[in-house]
Design an enzyme around this catalytic site. Structure first.
Site, PDB file in Angstrom:
ATOM      1  N   GLU A 143     -60.095  -5.390 -66.246  1.00 52.50           N
ATOM      2  CA  GLU A 143     -59.724  -6.218 -64.936  1.00 52.50           C
ATOM      3  C   GLU A 143     -59.013  -5.403 -63.913  1.00 52.50           C
ATOM      4  OE1 GLU A 143     -58.920 -10.632 -66.700  1.00 52.50           O
ATOM      5  OE2 GLU A 143     -57.385  -9.097 -67.326  1.00 52.50           O
ATOM      6  N   ASP A 145     -57.240  -5.180 -70.289  1.00 51.63           N
ATOM      7  CA  ASP A 145     -56.618  -6.283 -69.730  1.00 51.63           C
ATOM      8  C   ASP A 145     -55.848  -6.095 -68.468  1.00 51.63           C
ATOM      9  OD1 ASP A 145     -56.498  -9.241 -70.190  1.00 51.63           O
ATOM     10  OD2 ASP A 145     -54.339  -8.441 -70.122  1.00 51.63           O
TER      11      ASP A 145
END
Ligand code: CA
Length: 758
Positions: A394, A365
């Protein structure tokens, strides 16, 4: 970029339980300098935490700032349980050469709960060991665990499911609770919302035993991996009330090395959740599906009272020059991966999950907040287990951090074996991710450049090879793909439209799926994207109701033709190595058609990898015109004159749908077409099992026929015929059975009733 910043905010959805005040005034000027000093005392041993043996347990915690650390031992994980009792508190010994406090407790103390009382700046706080591997209810006490006793039967024979190349992975992103929350899923209510739901095989939709759900469904769909939303221990759900209306995606980490308790059948006994996660992993592995863990090291549930901060104040976090906590994550407490002991923590934690739980991959993340070096170290450490363990994240550029090289898209090629999500193709396909109404390519907006760049896995932008890229159109963040299509095409005024079947939207969805699954780079989809999953337009459902979030398995009977289409594209992707090339070879040999309509993209691939056993030339054409079929002139060197269509506007797969002679084809509006040169098609003779697709289409046609003969009956009588029901039934009539279902209507329904319905 603003857009990407918003992505981060939405991804890292956290409910704050504390106010994020700047740290004390005295420290404001020199927090970062102090932390840099502490780095010099970094400890490199691999024995932090509780090292258990039946003879003794040694506890070690790093805290060079503490003036005193005590070990507390308890019988239970909280004071509210029967038999709660504090067994001991003992002062720990400090080693000033490495900042480590330690103590050894003689005897077998497995299943004993523990905390540390850490005194910093004259204030004593009771904390859970950041290295704790087990915990009691709500993660408020760690637990000494004998991990060998948490293994399910045959665990030693459990094997990871790893692709030879990362680009071969086809990932299905799911939340533990969403998977089995729906009663109609046919998954036992005992395991509803639990890890163990993944261990139930052979489940089927309530009332229809030929439509598989859960694990049985995943086996048929053909995805290679599931990415599971956070299942480390997070803070937002009260584990004493796990099945209530309280819901959270779980991007609020509390104890990184402990599984979340609300997904276990017993959150009080620290052993149970460990065992049940292992059972989940084992069941998926036995089904041939790998498990990718969504990890969120970029921020914690809270700042001021996080166990990191109470153990070594400020050290594990980033601070701005004015002493306020850095907030590029949008969660108010960015962690500092560049700090020696947080970098080590991340490496140790990922390695622990991979080794102890046999995890097959990790999705980071807001990876763009981590430094390149730490990501490299994690990769190197995982390589000691298996180089094929998957890593991606990400890589949004969320802002500059002084002196730190961040793992953002433009740096991703510096980190071998770590890929980044490609937001470029995501937005090109469906339109602006953060706006409900904006249209993209598949809604007929036109503009093939973004799609072409996506087909090439962003190698014209930030990626060096397709191995750097994850190609997708939807994930847990933002609207589901079908909701986005609904909002952008039909508007947002009538919320009932989100869960309504609309043939034009289904065609757009199919076209979008074809764009993703024929593109270079790893493939990724939100669970249920392949059955037109809706969240009623909710673009950030992280705390919305479990019912809104759950997978509606009944959609398999409403959109079975769409699911069958995805299944066919998955088969197609697996059958032709150039789709999953992790080098630039396929891209470098690709011909992109030049003389096409402005809303048409066509490209030809030549197989430089496996032409001896697989197809040689494959052409993909996308027509995003909503109002016209387009005749496309095929282009490319040594262009064959005979082609076999394997994907069209109705079906997808590896079987022959039609033959084409010559170099011109007509591609219907809002659809994809995939062609294989006839010679290699016949030579390779590739087969795939189409039974599942047939079943899905049959059951959907059957369901439509049911509507035709029941719900639509009154209107039929009134108006002579029901256009809508007929249209649905007609569209899904891709097979003989489907045609029969429509043609015979109630006759088919009657005939199949006893057989199909329970
Ligand atoms: Ca928890």
């Amino acid at each position: 970029m603003f857009k990407k910043f918003i992505t981060g905010v939405l991804t890292a959805m956290v409910t704050f339980s504390t106010v994020f005040c700047p740290v004390n005034a005295e420290a404001e000027d020199n927090i970062n300098a102090k932390s840099a000093e502490l780095d010099k005392l970094a400890y490199s041993g691999d024995d932090l935490g509780a090292a258990y043996t039946p003879q003794k347990t040694t506890f070690k915690v790093w805290s060079p700032t503490a003036s005193e650390v005590k070990l507390n031992l308890y019988k239970t994980g909280s004071d509210d349980e029967d038999g709660a009792e504090k067994i001991a508190d003992s002062a720990m010994n400090y080693d000033k050469t490495n900042g480590v406090w330690s103590i050894t407790v003689e005897g077998d103390i497995k299943n004993t709960y523990y905390t540390y009382s850490v005194t910093n700046d004259g204030v004593t706080n009771e904390v859970v060991d950041i290295y704790a591997k087990a915990a009691g209810v709500n993660g408020n006490r760690g637990m000494v665990v004998d991990l060998s006793h948490t293994n399910p039967e045959n665990w030693s024979q459990d094997k990871r499911v790893l692709p030879e190349k990362q680009t071969e992975a086809i990932v299905w992103e799911v939340h533990v609770r969403d998977f089995s929350n729906q009663k109609e899923s046919g998954i036992s209510r005992e395991h509803s919302g639990k890890y163990l739901a993944f261990t139930e095989d052979g489940t089927a939709l309530e009332g229809c035993d030929t439509t598989p759900t859960g694990l049985a469904y995943l086996k048929k769909l053909g995805v290679t991996h599931v990415q599971i939303n956070p299942f480390y221990d997070f803070g937002s759900i009260d584990e004493t009330k796990p099945n209530g209306e309280e819901y959270n995606w779980g991007y609020d980490p509390k104890n990184y090395n402990v599984p979340e308790g609300s997904y276990s059948t017993n959150p009080y006994d620290g052993n149970v959740r460990i065992n049940e996660v292992k059972q989940m992993v084992q069941a998926l592995h036995n089904a041939g599906i790998g498990v990718i863990m969504d990890v969120v090291y970029n921020h914690t549930y809270t700042l001021d009272d996080s166990y990191f901060n109470l153990t070594v104040p400020n050290y594990y976090y980033r601070f701005n020059e004015d002493g306020s906590p850095a907030n590029n994550s949008g969660c108010g407490n960015d962690t500092a991966s560049e700090r020696a002991m947080y970098s080590k923590f991340m490496v140790d934690s990922v390695y622990y999950w991979a080794s102890e739980y046999h995890i097959d991959g990790f999705r980071f993340d807001l990876m763009g907040l981590h430094d390149v070096d730490t990501m490299k170290k994690i990769r190197e450490k995982l390589n000691t287990i298996d180089k094929r363990i998957i890593m991606y994240g990400e890589a949004w550029d969320l802002g500059y951090v002084e002196g730190v090289d961040l793992a953002v898209q433009k740096n991703i090629s510096k980190i071998d074996g770590v890929a980044a999500f490609n937001d470029g193709i995501r937005d090109a396909i469906k339109g602006d991710n953060f706006e409900a109404v904006g249209k993209g390519y598949v809604q007929g907006k036109g503009g093939t450049v973004g799609i072409e760049d996506g087909v090439m896995a962003a190698t014209k932008q930030w990626a060096e090879t397709p191995a750097d890229t994850v190609t997708y159109v939807s994930c847990h963040d933002n609207m589901t793909f079908y909701d986005k299509l609904t909002a952008s095409v039909l508007g947002t005024k009538d919320p009932s439209l989100y869960r309504k079947r609309n043939e034009q939207l289904v065609q757009m969805n199919k076209l979008g799926a074809a764009c993703v699954l024929t593109s270079q780079g790893m493939s990724f989809m939100l669970a249920g994207e392949e059955m037109a999953r809706s969240k009623d337009g909710d673009h950030n459902s992280y705390v919305s109701s479990p019912t809104l979030n759950q997978i509606d398995w009944q959609c398999l009977e409403k959109y079975g033709d769409l699911t069958a289409y995805y299944k066919g594209l998955i088969d197609l992707r697996k059958s032709y190595a150039p789709f999953t090339d992790d080098t630039k070879t396929t891209i470098d040999n690709m011909t992109v058609f030049k003389n096409t309509d402005t809303k048409v993209l066509g490209f030809m691939m030549t197989n430089k990898l496996t032409a001896d056993t697989q197809w040689d030339k494959v052409i993909c054409i996308f027509n995003a015109n909503t109002d016209k079929n387009v005749e496309v002139q095929l282009e490319g060197e040594n262009l064959p004159e005979n082609w076999v269509v394997v994907v069209n506007n109705v079906s997808a797969g590896v079987e022959k749908l039609k033959e084409i002679e010559g170099t011109k084809v007509t591609v219907p509006s809002t659809s994809a077409m995939v062609l294989v040169d006839k010679e290699s098609f016949e030579k390779a003779n590739i087969k795939a099992d189409t039974d599942f697709q047939q079943t899905l289409i049959e059951n959907t046609a059957h369901e439509a026929a049911t509507q035709l003969s029941t719900v639509g009956e009154k209107r039929l009588a009134k108006r002579g015929k029901d256009h809508k029901a007929l249209k649905i039934a007609g569209i899904v009539a891709g097979t003989a059975a489907g045609v029969a279902a429509v043609a015979a209507g109630a006759v088919v329904l009657k005939k199949k009733k006893g057989k199909k319905r329970k």
